[in-house]
Design a protein around this motif. Sequence first.
Motif, PDB file in Angstrom:
ATOM      1  N   SER A 273      34.692  61.057  24.224  1.00  0.00           N
ATOM      2  CA  SER A 273      35.129  60.557  25.534  1.00  0.00           C
ATOM      3  C   SER A 273      36.555  60.959  25.813  1.00  0.00           C
ATOM      4  CB  SER A 273      35.046  59.022  25.574  1.00  0.00           C
ATOM      5  OG  SER A 273      33.734  58.615  25.484  1.00  0.00           O
TER       6      SER A 273
ATOM      7  N   ASP B 239      36.837  64.590  26.683  1.00  0.00           N
ATOM      8  CA  ASP B 239      36.263  64.910  28.000  1.00  0.00           C
ATOM      9  C   ASP B 239      37.046  64.274  29.141  1.00  0.00           C
ATOM     10  OD1 ASP B 239      34.380  66.310  26.667  1.00  0.00           O
ATOM     11  OD2 ASP B 239      32.782  64.820  26.853  1.00  0.00           O
TER      12      ASP B 239
ATOM     13  N   GLY C 126      37.292  61.132  29.709  1.00  0.00           N
ATOM     14  CA  GLY C 126      36.627  59.915  30.178  1.00  0.00           C
ATOM     15  C   GLY C 126      37.367  58.660  29.756  1.00  0.00           C
ATOM     16  N   ASP C 127      36.829  57.531  30.156  1.00  0.00           N
ATOM     17  CA  ASP C 127      37.449  56.256  29.767  1.00  0.00           C
ATOM     18  C   ASP C 127      37.092  55.942  28.320  1.00  0.00           C
ATOM     19  OD1 ASP C 127      38.460  55.925  32.264  1.00  0.00           O
ATOM     20  OD2 ASP C 127      36.688  54.830  33.006  1.00  0.00           O
TER      21      ASP C 127
END
Lengths: 348, 320
Positions: free
Chosen positions: A317, A320, A322-323
């Motif tokens: 994550s 990438d 993301g969160d």
Amino acid sequence: MKKKLMATVLAASLAFGLAACGSAAGGDTASEAPSEESAEEAPAEEAPAAEDTAEPAAEAGKTLKVAYIPNSMSNEMNAYGYKIMEEHQGDYNMEVTAFDGQYDSQTETAAITNCIGQGYDAMILCPSDINAVIPAVMQAKEAGIIVAMYSADLPEEYREYRDIFVGVDDTEAGKNAAKAFIDRFPDGAKVIEVGGTAGTDAQIRRHDGFNAGLEGSKIEVLDYQATESWSSNETMDITQDMIVKYGDEIQGIFCHWDGGATGCIEALKNAGIEGTYIVAIDGSRSGFDQVKDGTQNVCISQNVVNISLKALEVIRSAADGGDFEAENYVPLDMVTSDNVEELPYPEW
Amino acid sequence: MDAKTRIGYFVKNNLVLVTIMILAAVTALIEPKFLTVANLGNLMNQFGPLSFVALGMTLAIIGGFIDLSVAGIVSLSAVFTISMIDVLGQGGALIAGLAAGVAMGLLNAFIVVSCGALTQAKALFITYGLSAVYSAAALLYTDGATQHMSHLASRTDLFKAVGSGRAGFIPASFLLFIIIMALLHVFLTRTQTGREICLTGANITAADLCGIPVKRRITLVFVLSGVLSAFGAIVLFSRITTASPLLGANYETNAILAVVVGGTSLAGGRGSVVRTMLGVMLVILLSNCLNLLGVSTYLQSVCKGAVLIIAIWLDRRRVK
């Protein structure tokens, strides 16, 4: 000629030794840390700098090169953790390589700096001394590498230099051990504590957590001794000495790890003492077996599968963009005779 | 010679014994439970693994070497023996474990002799390297997993007897130690081969010129060190019922500590297995007393280190 032949045999033996030393149990662990030369070729300063936590480390979706640097691959928990990572690296589009810390801060630091030079995208670190690796971790952070601490977190004032923590809280594990005694002996009891290797992060936190958990309770800790090297033989010797000193005053033993509890149990058996309440931490096969056969009452289990998978998931994550949660505490299981058959049997 | 001189002479020549007596007296004063039968049995029980490794180390040091491979030998022999119980049965596994110790001792000797590393310093690094090889082999052999006697399908009575059996209140492992120590004492002091080992350790060139087969004596020293380390490993896992691939870690330092404290000269050629017993006793007693007195692990390590430094200092003074 004869001398040359012998020299060749010796060199081959030692080379095998060095290669084997660095290798992990049961995996294709890198046989040694990446070379110093490669680290020099691509110094940390030249690596892409991180602007924000973890973001620039990798393009979304690309295969991540992840270095797993545990304090020692001879530690069964670390070896099993690596096995899980190897099995699931494809699910997260990663290539995980292990570098054995050999319980040596210098080796761990060298592995970190060399991995920076080799352009790894992320690191999963479980150092033997959290303070000793701080400069190397800072260097990794500057190089834009995602730094995930595994089971052992950095001191609070340096946590800005790591991106992720995944693992159990050893302080909490110590507190859970205290709770197990308080629940079993609400009217108070006298116990002894047998610790892991003196000075290691796990030993310090488990000891501190245990004492903090006992504050205000009626449980009295008669004595405390740590070991020199996570050795069952040492826990047996210490327990024997405590039995001589306190005899049947001892109502319970808190041992910092399941394998060590085996030594405590043998000492009690040899002394013909029964019914001592034994609590240990880890969740290894030894712990589960001892709970099953009734020689250990509580095993505070850290789920290595969940910790390892969580580490891969959060790194993915983070890479990438993301969160993700920076701190990922994996809950501890309290294994007793009531639930030992229901929980998955550990493979380490 | 007056009484004062005689006492001074006795103290000078029996420093370990005097230290043991002082340590025991001080601990008994502070902690009366020290002098109980239970603690005596406890002390004898703790003699087990270290004492056998220290006996082997004594022979290596008298022969002019320091065998750092004992840590690896203990680890590998332990996991190998335990894994052989289901395959060969108890007796077969015991023999296989001891044979593994012999084989590792032979390999040590072969490499040391064939490389011409006949000085203590040169051989030290070879045995250190081989210790790493044996430890790594133990990890590879077990996949890093601890071996449990309780997981075996076969009977393990023989090993249980070695680990926790007793004759009265005397542990079986202690009796075995006394027997082996007596045999080695006779071997070193009453046989030609034993004396040749001492001479080889004292001055290898002189021994060679005297016609002593020094390479064969060196081989014998490493083989005995290997087999005694393997026996120590068997006593160790029989005692705790498990064998981790790192079981032997730190055994080399404690064995050297016991041997040097006992009075065997690091320079080689001079020493005694009986004195090693006193050295082992002091090391064990030190831990026992400090545990009973509630001294922390950190301070215990400082105490052990200090005892080693003092022992080496006294050894150098004696040599001068």
